[in-house]
Design a protein around this motif. Structure first.
Motif, PDB file in Angstrom:
ATOM      1  N   PHE A  44       0.847  -1.198   0.000  1.00  0.00           N
ATOM      2  CA  PHE A  44       0.000   0.000   0.000  1.00  0.00           C
ATOM      3  C   PHE A  44       0.879   1.243   0.000  1.00  0.00           C
ATOM      4  CE2 PHE A  44      -2.874  -3.043   2.226  1.00  0.00           C
ATOM      5  CZ  PHE A  44      -3.894  -3.033   1.289  1.00  0.00           C
ATOM      6  N   ILE A  51      -1.188   0.751   7.929  1.00  0.00           N
ATOM      7  CA  ILE A  51      -1.098  -0.457   7.101  1.00  0.00           C
ATOM      8  C   ILE A  51      -0.324  -0.130   5.836  1.00  0.00           C
ATOM      9  CG2 ILE A  51      -2.419  -2.196   5.851  1.00  0.00           C
ATOM     10  CD1 ILE A  51      -4.712  -1.723   7.772  1.00  0.00           C
ATOM     11  N   ARG A  52       0.754  -0.860   5.607  1.00  0.00           N
ATOM     12  CA  ARG A  52       1.577  -0.635   4.421  1.00  0.00           C
ATOM     13  C   ARG A  52       1.619  -1.857   3.517  1.00  0.00           C
ATOM     14  NH1 ARG A  52       0.457   3.442   5.817  1.00  0.00           N
ATOM     15  NH2 ARG A  52       1.686   5.235   6.469  1.00  0.00           N
ATOM     16  N   ALA A  54      -0.323  -5.978   2.663  1.00  0.00           N
ATOM     17  CA  ALA A  54      -1.342  -6.992   2.919  1.00  0.00           C
ATOM     18  C   ALA A  54      -0.764  -8.327   2.483  1.00  0.00           C
ATOM     19  CB  ALA A  54      -2.627  -6.680   2.144  1.00  0.00           C
ATOM     20  N   SER A  93      -6.461   4.458   2.119  1.00  0.00           N
ATOM     21  CA  SER A  93      -6.909   4.098   3.471  1.00  0.00           C
ATOM     22  C   SER A  93      -8.165   3.234   3.412  1.00  0.00           C
ATOM     23  CB  SER A  93      -7.187   5.361   4.287  1.00  0.00           C
ATOM     24  OG  SER A  93      -6.037   6.169   4.365  1.00  0.00           O
ATOM     25  N   ALA A  96      -7.159  -0.209   2.286  1.00  0.00           N
ATOM     26  CA  ALA A  96      -6.527  -0.918   3.411  1.00  0.00           C
ATOM     27  C   ALA A  96      -7.595  -1.439   4.382  1.00  0.00           C
ATOM     28  CB  ALA A  96      -5.561   0.016   4.138  1.00  0.00           C
ATOM     29  N   TRP A  99      -8.953  -4.740   3.358  1.00  0.00           N
ATOM     30  CA  TRP A  99      -8.069  -5.836   3.768  1.00  0.00           C
ATOM     31  C   TRP A  99      -8.193  -6.125   5.260  1.00  0.00           C
ATOM     32  CZ3 TRP A  99      -4.970  -9.875   3.711  1.00  0.00           C
ATOM     33  CH2 TRP A  99      -3.988 -10.010   4.671  1.00  0.00           C
ATOM     34  N   ARG A 100      -8.122  -5.078   6.062  1.00  0.00           N
ATOM     35  CA  ARG A 100      -8.058  -5.263   7.522  1.00  0.00           C
ATOM     36  C   ARG A 100      -9.376  -5.764   8.097  1.00  0.00           C
ATOM     37  NH1 ARG A 100      -6.741   0.020  10.727  1.00  0.00           N
ATOM     38  NH2 ARG A 100      -8.710   0.566   9.715  1.00  0.00           N
TER      39      ARG A 100
END
Length: 548
Positions: A44, A51-52, A54, A93, A96, A99-100
């Motif tokens: 990312f 979060i950078r 995944a 963002s 991300a 994903w999270r």
């Protein structure tokens, strides 16, 4: 269910920005089935979260490789689109978050589904039944109602994107998703509460002390110093967290009309529009901390002092950049993220021993400062919804649903917002054009001012006195005074503090603002009748307790 999840002859991976759809709104239909890529880690770009990457690696070989590969390819394509459009379609963002809270909550359910069926799952196996099972899975998890909705919403957004990119062509989007799976979620969620006057006073005192220290120094601002500046900006402007974290170095511009004001230009993604806020500007930077905490001065301070650090960063126009001091980020430029900001704000609260009125550690965040500012404007404007909504840059309905929470001071100053229809008493007392309620009448119990507007009748009886749809006629006085006497009779059983909070002002409103509208003799007669023969609904306050 399909046994073979791998289709040969297709490649996956990050699609180059130039290979994506030429227009953001164009739906890309790719019938290719992805397979497990060589690189299972999606990178990312810099964003407001921490979060950078995944890492999909641990999710392969669990029985749902086809779904994992489709989701990985989708996230890669979404990231490429976001980079190409500079976040105008979706911010990094947001992706991300897919994903999270999306895939990472969906994957355990897929494992259970694979274990139960003993077959490899593919995208074709995701049907309306499996989505319903996923909902049931979320409801069995130890998650709050709002968190369940957030996990489901992120998963749905990710799967919808999979369909857009052609990885889920079998699905019928009109039938696969249940209608309104989390009803009344907005009522269950409790928003941030505004700071009390004492809490705000001690916060401003602490900010002033730290700003004096920052102004007196000459070193680049640390992440703690940036957090102090962010709190100052949020307290002055009421901005949301993400627009503050995404401010650029040229966000402050001269005001075209007033020399003592400056303009703060930010971008609100949800509204997909640029917003301009007028900021007051002090003449000298050293006066900033000693007189007022002006947001424009705080931003100018960041621009000047962190210019060297920002020049080493990938995006030199990003405002909130600091030099790392720990671990692998020592002496490296880092962008202030939401998690780092929260950590620094907690350190700020601990350092200054900020507490609530009850003596507990103060919970402080940008949302509470926005709530504090909007409620202050709500009070100072004489409870003007249009002015408050314009300041908050949202719709009146949004403010009514999420922001305008009456503070204790407003409860004391509560006014009767409804109307008293004396004419109906004088003319045809038995003909009432309004809906009956246990308290009095309502212009529309389903679509009124404070009604839920979801088809269900309003049950907030104690809120009637703050509702513009509240109607009191002569025929309602008997029920109204029955409630009045029930409130007085049940002071001890209701609890002194709770009575003072919910019922004290209601009794005052009936005596001082409603009763004078009607004939005194008739009011006295109804009052005595209600005292000795109360309406069956108000023989006690059990229904009122349910309304609280």
């Amino acid at each position: 269910m399909k046994k073979d999840f791998t289709l040969e002859g297709h490649e996956s991976g990050v699609q180059e920005a130039g290979e994506t759809a030429t227009e953001a709104t164009t739906t890309t239909i790719d019938q290719a089935r992805p397979s497990k890529p060589a690189n299972t880690v999606v990178a990312f770009p810099e964003n407001t979260t921490s979060i950078r990457t995944a890492d999909f690696g641990p999710f392969y070989g669990q029985g749902y490789d086809d779904i994992a590969a489709a989701c990985q390819c989708t996230i890669e394509k979404l990231v490429a689109e976001s980079v190409k459009t500079r976040g105008k379609i979706l911010s990094v963002s947001t992706i991300a978050g897919y994903w999270r809270t999306g895939f990472r909550s969906f994957a355990p359910f897929l494992s259970l589904l694979h274990t139960a069926s003993s077959e490899r799952l593919t995208m074709a196996d995701l049907s309306a039944d499996s989505i319903t099972q996923f909902l049931q899975y979320l409801r069995n998890e130890p998650l709050k109602y709002g968190a369940q909705k957030a996990h489901f919403a992120s998963t749905k957004a990710l799967l919808v994107a999979c369909h857009r990119f052609g990885f889920w062509p079998e699905v019928d989007r009109k039938t696969v998703w249940p209608a309104n799976p989390f009803p009344n979620s907005n009522k269950r969620a409790k928003g941030q509460k505004a700071l009390s006057k004492n809490e705000k006073r001690f916060l401003v005192k602490a900010l002033r002390k730290d700003m004096e220290r920052i102004v007196a120094q000459s070193e680049p601002l640390s992440r703690y110093d940036l957090a102090v500046c962010v709190l100052s900006i949020a307290l002055s402007t009421g901005m949301n967290l993400t627009p503050i974290l995404e401010l650029t170095t040229d966000c402050v511009q001269p005001h075209p009309l007033k020399s003592n004001l400056r303009l703060l230009v930010s971008f609100k993604r949800r509204g997909n529009a640029t917003h301009v806020v007028a900021l007051r500007k002090s003449e000298e930077v050293p006066e900033m901390a000693s007189i007022h905490l002006y947001a424009a001065d705080a931003i100018d301070l960041i621009v000047t002092r962190n210019a060297t650090t920002r020049a080493q960063f990938d995006d030199p126009n990003r405002l909130l950049v600091y030099k790392g001091a720990r671990g692998k980020y020592v002496d490296k430029p880092c962008r202030l993220t939401s998690s780092v900001l929260n950590y620094s704000i907690n350190a700020f609260v601990d350092q200054h021993q900020l507490q609530t009125d009850d003596g507990k550690p103060l919970t402080l965040n940008v949302s509470r400062l926005r709530q504090t500012l909007l409620n202050r404007i709500w009070e100072m404007s004489g409870q003007d919804p249009l002015m408050t909504a314009r300041t908050g840059r949202h719709a009146v309905e949004t403010g009514n649903a999420h922001y305008w929470e009456a503070p204790p001071e407003a409860e004391t100053n509560m006014r009767f917002l409804g109307e008293a229809r004396v004419e109906e008493l004088l003319s045809t007392p038995t003909i009432i054009a309004s809906d009956r309620t246990p308290v009095a009448s309502c212009q529309n119990v389903r679509r009124g001012h404070r009604a839920p507007k979801d088809g269900e009748p309003c049950q907030d009886y104690l809120g009637c006195f703050r509702c513009k749809s509240f109607v009191v006629t002569g025929d309602d006085l008997y029920r109204l005074f029955s409630f009045y006497w029930a409130a007085l009779r049940n002071y001890d059983t209701f609890g002194g503090k709770r009575w003072a909070k919910y019922l004290k002002q209601v009794v005052r409103l009936i005596d001082e603002e409603i009763a004078p509208h009607f004939d005194a003799v008739f009011v006295s007669k109804q009052r005595e009748r209600a005292k000795h023969q109360p309406h069956p609904f108000w023989r006690d306050l059990s229904m009122a307790r349910m309304a609280i």
